[in-house]
Design an enzyme around this catalytic site. Sequence first.
Site, PDB file in Angstrom:
ATOM      1  NE  ARG A  22      50.591  38.623  37.414  1.00 36.96           N
ATOM      2  CZ  ARG A  22      51.477  38.917  38.322  1.00 36.96           C
ATOM      3  NH1 ARG A  22      52.736  38.476  38.225  1.00 36.96           N
ATOM      4  NH2 ARG A  22      51.189  39.673  39.371  1.00 36.96           N
ATOM      5  N   GLY A  23      50.950  41.899  35.957  1.00 37.86           N
ATOM      6  CA  GLY A  23      51.681  42.757  36.886  1.00 37.86           C
ATOM      7  C   GLY A  23      51.941  44.077  36.164  1.00 37.86           C
ATOM      8  CB  ALA A  24      51.238  47.584  37.146  1.00 44.05           C
TER       9      ALA A  24
ATOM     10  NE  ARG B 117      44.783  42.407  33.170  1.00 41.86           N
ATOM     11  CZ  ARG B 117      45.320  41.926  34.289  1.00 41.86           C
ATOM     12  NH1 ARG B 117      46.592  41.612  34.343  1.00 41.86           N
ATOM     13  NH2 ARG B 117      44.567  41.779  35.375  1.00 41.86           N
TER      14      ARG B 117
ATOM     15  CG  ASP C  72      47.558  46.719  39.145  1.00 43.23           C
ATOM     16  OD1 ASP C  72      47.610  46.082  40.215  1.00 43.23           O
ATOM     17  OD2 ASP C  72      47.899  46.245  38.043  1.00 43.23           O
TER      18      ASP C  72
ATOM     19  CE  LYS D 181      45.143  40.614  40.930  1.00 38.36           C
ATOM     20  NZ  LYS D 181      44.265  40.686  39.723  1.00 38.36           N
TER      21      LYS D 181
ATOM     22  CD  GLN E 228      47.030  36.962  40.287  1.00 41.43           C
ATOM     23  OE1 GLN E 228      46.349  36.393  41.145  1.00 41.43           O
ATOM     24  NE2 GLN E 228      46.505  37.787  39.407  1.00 41.43           N
TER      25      GLN E 228
END
Length: 349
Positions: free
Chosen positions: A55-57, A93, A241, A252, A200
Amino acid sequence: MSTPAVLTQTAVETIAWTPEGVVMIDQTRLPNETSFVTCRTHTEVAEAIRKMVIRGAPAIGVAAAMGVALGAQKSQNLEADMPVICETLAKTRPTAVNLFWAIDRMRGVYEANKHLGPDAVRARLIEEAQHIREEDIAINEAIGRNGAPLVPDGKTVLTHCNAGALATAGYGTALGVIRAAVEMGKKIDVFADETRPFLQGARLTAWELQRDGIETTLITDNMAGHFLKSGRIGCVVVGADRIAANGDVANKVGTYSVAVLAKENGVPFYVAAPISTLDLSLESGDEIPIEERAGKEVTHMRGVAVAPEGIKVANPAFDVTPNRYVTAIITERGVARAPYTESLRKLAG
Ligand code: MRU
């Protein structure tokens, strides 16, 4: 997806292309367990992105690029399969624009090289995916260099979620700025919001900063205002993001509250992100699609219910911070300030 016994390096890599497949550190199991999964098909990569194994852009972008390369490797009919492979990965996503940016880039490489024949184009796609990964690390180091001078010496930096090595191919965006400030010799420490509901901050930011020996204090999200008012926080640094043309920032959920509290208390609020996170096709943040995730992420913690069964739940994974709360946007090409419609377009070139 299966768990391999490979990857025994000391520095933990977020994602790697290996002869066995795409290997990722399993971010759903950190910090309790450092384990890895190997994705052998593009559908396994898509599943890993959806479940937030990765995860994480920027990391999602690298994973998608490797997913396209994997899909091409297995395909016997590239012309028919490429759109399906890209579509499967694109549906995982909706908010992080780096996902679509990476898929588009891989699609472009396919189109430009398909005349060379299937073997050559497959090799080019693998090369490109690995290049996107390496490029991401270099970009983050540049973001760090551009952002470090903005971090006040002798103060605390507040961050939300995880925009670190784990959210990228390495080094991180927001945590890259923090790492670079420490490397410059600045005496800083970090306050990490735990970042409900997926934690996170508690699970990932706390883990990677502790491993680096950067002094870190974990706080719950609702403590941010208290500390922002106290005078000890020198600045806030977060990732993004998707950033609209006017500088509105999707990040987030909870980022918006921190930004408002920062402005209220005169604390600079910085966003660190690569140029690939800009979506200049969108005029404002109102147009950014916000992912809604399963209610179970809110009602349960590690499989244990923390709310009554049957309760209605809302779980938007991101929120949008209006540009008026953003002191500056730190990119690999420089630092953008208001008016963002001009400064971002200039940086994007
Ligand atoms: O839902 P996540 O964990 O993918 O959300 C991550 C974030 O919001 C990060 O701050 C953002 O992707 C930037 S990562 C460099």
